[in-house]
Design a protein around this motif. Structure first.
Motif, short mmCIF file in Angstrom:
data_model
loop_
_atom_site.label_atom_id
_atom_site.label_comp_id
_atom_site.label_asym_id
_atom_site.label_seq_id
_atom_site.Cartn_x
_atom_site.Cartn_y
_atom_site.Cartn_z
N LEU A 213 0.83 -1.21 0.00
CA LEU A 213 0.00 0.00 0.00
C LEU A 213 0.86 1.26 0.00
N SER A 214 1.97 1.23 0.76
CA SER A 214 2.87 2.39 0.79
C SER A 214 3.47 2.64 -0.59
N ALA A 215 3.96 1.57 -1.24
CA ALA A 215 4.56 1.72 -2.57
C ALA A 215 3.53 2.22 -3.58
N THR A 216 2.31 1.69 -3.49
CA THR A 216 1.24 2.13 -4.40
C THR A 216 0.90 3.60 -4.17
N MET A 217 0.78 3.98 -2.91
CA MET A 217 0.47 5.36 -2.56
C MET A 217 1.51 6.33 -3.11
N LEU A 218 2.78 6.05 -2.84
CA LEU A 218 3.84 6.97 -3.24
C LEU A 218 4.10 6.93 -4.74
N ALA A 219 4.09 5.73 -5.34
CA ALA A 219 4.31 5.64 -6.78
C ALA A 219 3.20 6.34 -7.55
N SER A 220 1.94 6.16 -7.14
CA SER A 220 0.83 6.84 -7.82
C SER A 220 0.94 8.34 -7.66
N ALA A 242 -6.08 10.01 -7.34
CA ALA A 242 -7.14 9.32 -6.59
C ALA A 242 -6.63 7.97 -6.08
N ALA A 243 -5.88 7.27 -6.92
CA ALA A 243 -5.30 5.99 -6.48
C ALA A 243 -4.36 6.20 -5.30
N SER A 244 -3.60 7.29 -5.33
CA SER A 244 -2.69 7.59 -4.24
C SER A 244 -3.46 7.87 -2.95
N LEU A 245 -4.57 8.61 -3.05
CA LEU A 245 -5.36 8.93 -1.87
C LEU A 245 -6.00 7.68 -1.27
N VAL A 246 -6.55 6.83 -2.13
CA VAL A 246 -7.20 5.60 -1.64
C VAL A 246 -6.16 4.69 -0.99
N ALA A 247 -5.01 4.52 -1.66
CA ALA A 247 -3.95 3.68 -1.09
C ALA A 247 -3.44 4.26 0.23
N GLY A 248 -3.35 5.60 0.30
CA GLY A 248 -2.92 6.24 1.53
C GLY A 248 -3.88 6.02 2.68
N TRP A 249 -5.19 6.10 2.39
CA TRP A 249 -6.20 5.86 3.42
C TRP A 249 -6.12 4.41 3.92
N LEU A 250 -6.01 3.48 2.98
CA LEU A 250 -5.90 2.06 3.37
C LEU A 250 -4.60 1.80 4.12
N PHE A 251 -3.53 2.49 3.72
CA PHE A 251 -2.25 2.32 4.40
C PHE A 251 -2.34 2.76 5.86
N LEU A 252 -2.97 3.91 6.12
CA LEU A 252 -3.10 4.39 7.50
C LEU A 252 -3.95 3.44 8.34
N ARG A 253 -5.03 2.91 7.76
CA ARG A 253 -5.86 1.94 8.47
C ARG A 253 -5.05 0.69 8.81
#
Length: 472
Positions: A213-220, A242-253
């Motif tokens: 999730l971290s890699a997806t968030m930052l790469a996006s 939007a993909a970065s925001l969603v991945a970031g939200w899931l990452f924090l959870r």
């Protein structure tokens, strides 16, 4: 400088002679990664010509390295606890060195991009934990001075990269820009195996889902910024962000529930750490924005050549190289939050003076304003990094180090993207972009003022209470 290697009976960290070699390892590793970024900029036209590709495709030689590196900083910072920082740093150096050899031997863009991605992974492994290794190598009483050395090395790398790249290309071809890393990497590897301190490894698992999730968030996020800077379609940009925001939200959870989180959110329970991260991000937004905006200002509005532009930029990193070690030593004696705030004020004043620079201004008039920015940033960076590293337990210093590197990368990239967006939307002149940087720095000053009462000057009493972090 000799003070950095003096050893007292009650010191934590490494003894003086071992400290010298370990610092040389960190200097070599950081310089190779930092110089590579600015040096390859100069070679992109040559790479495009020799590999028979368009300039837009050749840009990926730089972009892919930056995206891979930025997307994996947090991952490697967490992985260092499982493997140990010594093993991860050595592995990162080895990967970067081998990938540099592969890049030098590449004869197609596709092959070159594969090795550039591997270089990015190697650079991320070393850069993510470099600052935390300074905390292990140096005694606590010299942590500020150590952070000054780190800032000096980064500034020196950024300053020398374009010049070194130009000199190499003046006498030989672009593959040698990659090949020159090989002997330096082998030297750093041999010294690292000898001098970096051994540490116990953490028992337990690794947060694979959090890493993905971290890699997806930052790469996006970085792909979205890259698309924004290259004028891609609005739909593509919005999809990536939007993909970065969603991945970031899931990452924090995920981080709240994971038994071994990639980024322990408890770090942000410490106000000093949280405020230092926010201030750092805004400061790097301002610096990243200024670097790009000034290039347009000097060349498009003042009619200067690229060489003249490079000359006008020189005082910024040079004054950082002068101020950062001084600020680091002062941060070991006085309130580091107050010291870094004063640096931010100088940086803000310098950027405001550049925003008011007339189109017919002389060279001296430009140089002193740029030097003032560099002086301010140099006084800010080392004390702020000291705050970030010293405000968390030593057991969490690798996570803090990864957050420091990620914040710097995100801030600089966001500043670059904002200039592109500002100019593409026709929102004003280049000076207007510089004023936008002043807004970011004003926010940094206001936040930094809040943390001064939370921070006291380092004391010898607290230094002596810190146990040695390097034991087998």
């Amino acid at each position: 400088m000799s003070r950095l290697f003096e050893t007292r009976p009650d010191d934590d960290g490494l003894p003086g002679p071992e400290r010298r070699i370990a610092v040389l390892v960190l200097v070599l590793g950081t310089l190779m990664a930092v110089i590579d970024t600015t040096m390859i900029n100069i070679a992109l036209p040559s790479i495009a010509r020799d590999l028979n590709v368009s300039a837009s495709r050749a840009v990926w030689v730089l972009s892919l390295f930056q995206i891979v590196c930025a997307a994996t900083l947090l991952l490697f910072a967490s992985l260092s606890e499982l493997l140990s920082r010594r093993r991860l740093y050595v592995a990162g150096l080895a990967l970067f060195t081998l990938a540099s050899l592969g890049a030098a031997l590449s004869r197609s863009l596709e092959t070159l991009l594969v090795f550039r991605a591997l270089q990015g992974l190697g650079a991320a492994a070393t850069l993510s934990i470099g600052p935390s290794l300074y905390r292990v190598i140096f005694p606590t009483r010299l942590l500020g001075a150590a952070m000054g050395v780190s800032a000096l090395v980064v500034a020196g790398g950024y300053a020398s990269g374009p010049t070194l790249g130009g000199l190499v290309l003046a006498v030989t071809d672009w593959p040698w820009l990659f090949a020159m890393h090989v002997p330096l990497g082998l030297l750093a590897l041999s010294l690292a195996l000898r001098a970096l301190p051994a540490e116990p490894r953490r028992r337990g698992g690794f947060d694979m889902l959090g890493a993905a999730l971290s890699a997806t968030m930052l790469a996006s996020f970085f792909l979205g910024l890259d698309a924004l800077g290259h004028g891609a379609g609005v739909g593509k940009i919005l999809m990536l962000l939007a993909a970065s925001l969603v991945a970031g939200w899931l990452f924090l959870r995920r981080q709240r529930r994971a038994s071994h989180p990639l980024l322990p959110l408890s770090l942000f329970d410490e106000p000093r750490f949280t405020l230092a991260v926010l201030v750092s991000g805004l400061a790097f937004v301002g610096q990243g924005l200024a670097f790009v905006a000034l290039s347009f200002l000097y060349q498009q509005e003042m009619g200067l050549s690229p060489l003249q532009t490079a000359w006008l930029f020189t005082p910024w990193p040079l004054t950082i190289m002068f101020a950062a070690p001084l600020a680091g030593r002062l941060a070991d004696r006085v309130n580091p939050a107050a010291l870094s705030t004063s640096g931010l004020v100088l940086l803000l004043c310098g950027l405001m003076s550049l925003a008011m620079l007339a189109d017919d201004a002389g060279v001296i008039d430009s140089l002193w304003r740029t030097a003032l920015c560099g002086l301010g940033f140099g006084l800010f960076q080392a004390p702020n990094n000291r705050e970030m590293m010293s405000s968390v337990p030593k057991a969490r210093s690798a996570n803090a180090s990864g957050m420091m590197s990620t914040t710097r990368t995100i801030g600089q990239s966001l500043g670059v993207a904002l200039v592109g967006l500002f100019l593409a939307a026709g929102l004003g002149s280049v000076q207007a972009s510089l004023w936008l940087g002043c807004v970011a720095l004003s926010g940094a000053v206001l936040i930094s003022l809040r943390r001064i009462p939370l921070t006291s000057a380092p004391s010898r009493e607290s230094e002596r209470q810190c146990p040695s972090p390097h034991s087998d």
